[in-house]
Design a protein around this motif. Structure first.
Motif, mmCIF file in Angstrom:
data_model
loop_
_atom_site.group_PDB
_atom_site.id
_atom_site.type_symbol
_atom_site.label_atom_id
_atom_site.label_comp_id
_atom_site.label_asym_id
_atom_site.label_seq_id
_atom_site.Cartn_x
_atom_site.Cartn_y
_atom_site.Cartn_z
ATOM 1 N N ILE A 173 -1.285 9.161 -6.799
ATOM 2 C CA ILE A 173 -1.990 8.030 -6.187
ATOM 3 C C ILE A 173 -2.978 7.432 -7.180
ATOM 4 N N LYS A 174 -3.743 8.267 -7.854
ATOM 5 C CA LYS A 174 -4.722 7.771 -8.825
ATOM 6 C C LYS A 174 -4.032 7.034 -9.976
ATOM 7 N N LYS A 175 -2.897 7.577 -10.417
ATOM 8 C CA LYS A 175 -2.172 6.976 -11.535
ATOM 9 C C LYS A 175 -1.637 5.597 -11.181
ATOM 10 N N ARG A 176 -1.199 5.428 -9.943
ATOM 11 C CA ARG A 176 -0.606 4.164 -9.521
ATOM 12 C C ARG A 176 -1.601 3.222 -8.838
ATOM 13 N N SER A 177 -2.857 3.612 -8.759
ATOM 14 C CA SER A 177 -3.840 2.766 -8.095
ATOM 15 C C SER A 177 -4.160 1.545 -8.960
ATOM 16 N N ALA A 178 -4.202 0.370 -8.319
ATOM 17 C CA ALA A 178 -4.502 -0.880 -9.022
ATOM 18 C C ALA A 178 -4.988 -1.904 -8.006
ATOM 19 N N LYS A 179 -5.586 -2.974 -8.506
ATOM 20 C CA LYS A 179 -6.029 -4.040 -7.623
ATOM 21 C C LYS A 179 -4.801 -4.727 -7.034
ATOM 22 N N PHE A 180 -4.809 -4.957 -5.746
ATOM 23 C CA PHE A 180 -3.646 -5.527 -5.068
ATOM 24 C C PHE A 180 -3.443 -6.972 -5.486
ATOM 25 N N ASP A 181 -2.252 -7.280 -5.970
ATOM 26 C CA ASP A 181 -1.896 -8.640 -6.387
ATOM 27 C C ASP A 181 -0.586 -9.021 -5.702
ATOM 28 N N LEU A 182 -0.691 -9.837 -4.647
ATOM 29 C CA LEU A 182 0.469 -10.194 -3.845
ATOM 30 C C LEU A 182 1.513 -10.964 -4.653
ATOM 31 N N SER A 183 1.072 -11.686 -5.689
ATOM 32 C CA SER A 183 2.001 -12.511 -6.467
ATOM 33 C C SER A 183 2.993 -11.685 -7.277
ATOM 34 N N LYS A 184 2.748 -10.400 -7.406
ATOM 35 C CA LYS A 184 3.653 -9.541 -8.183
ATOM 36 C C LYS A 184 4.875 -9.095 -7.375
ATOM 37 N N PHE A 185 4.889 -9.419 -6.096
ATOM 38 C CA PHE A 185 5.980 -8.978 -5.233
ATOM 39 C C PHE A 185 6.931 -10.134 -4.936
ATOM 40 N N GLU A 186 8.225 -9.837 -4.879
ATOM 41 C CA GLU A 186 9.225 -10.826 -4.508
ATOM 42 C C GLU A 186 10.215 -10.208 -3.530
#
Length: 259
Positions: free
Chosen positions: A209-222
């Motif tokens: 979880i810590k390794k994959r934690s990042a600020k949520f950016d909706l534009s990165k999803f398709e």
């Protein structure tokens, strides 16, 4: 700017001011299907006909004209009372025109499963801006949401009104589901067996979880489904091999993994 989806008064106790709601979402899908005949490739058209004609499978059944179609409530088997559009427009529902705030709640009380659809809320005009701004800032300072009701699209909705982001001057409205529209979670969770948590497995899960934690950016999803549909359509047009689904490769389960 597009026309507002709803305009009316937002009433907080003795204070009221005009607001407009705009739908905050839109469909961006570029793929749409039509019903066509497998043998001829022609598009299928549907006509509205009388039920008696459909039951008799009459090939010469005349379509019912649009202005002849009204809503009907079946009060007895096969018996309908006709409801005219003007009668629906004149229903006595105060929330068609006014969102009367009935209470304020903490933001954390609105669980994600309650939310149905988001709307942008703006002052109806410049004269409403001051009262709008005061209520918005009060919600920011208290961390509360305003709860009321709003009527549109043929029903009355519960609505939660919240300040928008820190850098925005607007507010958001979220229509909420009624309690009877939500299934009882206990019917699904009660049979989950309690298990002993392995410390090593827990450490591994937390490190992932810590390794994959990042600020949520909706534009990165398709929409991967739409991408796959486009690939399928493109392959069929160009007479290329049809892409096929592949089973995911097996991965070790966290509960059985070791650090």
């Amino acid at each position: 700017m597009v026309r507002p989806y709803w305009s009316g008064q937002l009433q907080v106790s003795l204070v009221s001011f005009g607001v407009s709601l705009y739908v905050a979402t839109e469909s961006k899908s570029q793929i749409s299907f039509h019903q066509v005949s497998r043998s001829t490739g022609e598009r299928i058209r549907h006509q509205k006909v009388l039920e008696s004609a459909a039951e008799n499978r009459s090939e010469t059944a005349a379509p019912v004209e649009k202005d002849e179609i009204v809503k009907g409530y079946e009060y007895s088997k096969g018996q309908y009372v006709i409801i005219e559009p003007s009668e629906l427009d004149n229903l006595r529902v105060p929330s068609k025109h006014v969102i009367a705030v009935s209470q304020f709640v903490d933001q954390c009380e609105i669980n994600p499963e309650y939310i149905e659809k988001p709307y942008f809320v703006v002052p109806e005009n410049d004269a409403q801006g001051e009262a709008f701004g005061v209520v918005r800032q009060a919600l920011v300072n208290t961390g509360k949401l305003a709860i009321g009701k709003i009527a549109f699209s043929g029903r009355e909705h519960i609505v939660a009104i919240a300040p928008a982001g820190a850098n925005d001057r607007g507010m958001m409205a979220y229509t909420l589901r009624y309690q009877n529209e939500l299934r009882d979670r206990r019917d699904y969770f009660r049979d989950i067996k309690e298990t002993e948590i392995n410390d090593d497995s827990l450490d591994l899960a937390e490190s992932l979880i810590k390794k994959r934690s990042a600020k949520f950016d909706l534009s990165k999803f398709e929409d991967g489904y739409e991408v796959a549909i486009k690939e399928l359509v493109d392959a069929k047009i160009k007479h290329l091999p049809i892409p096929k689904d592949e089973a995911p490769k097996a991965r070790p389960e966290i509960g059985r993994a070791h650090v």
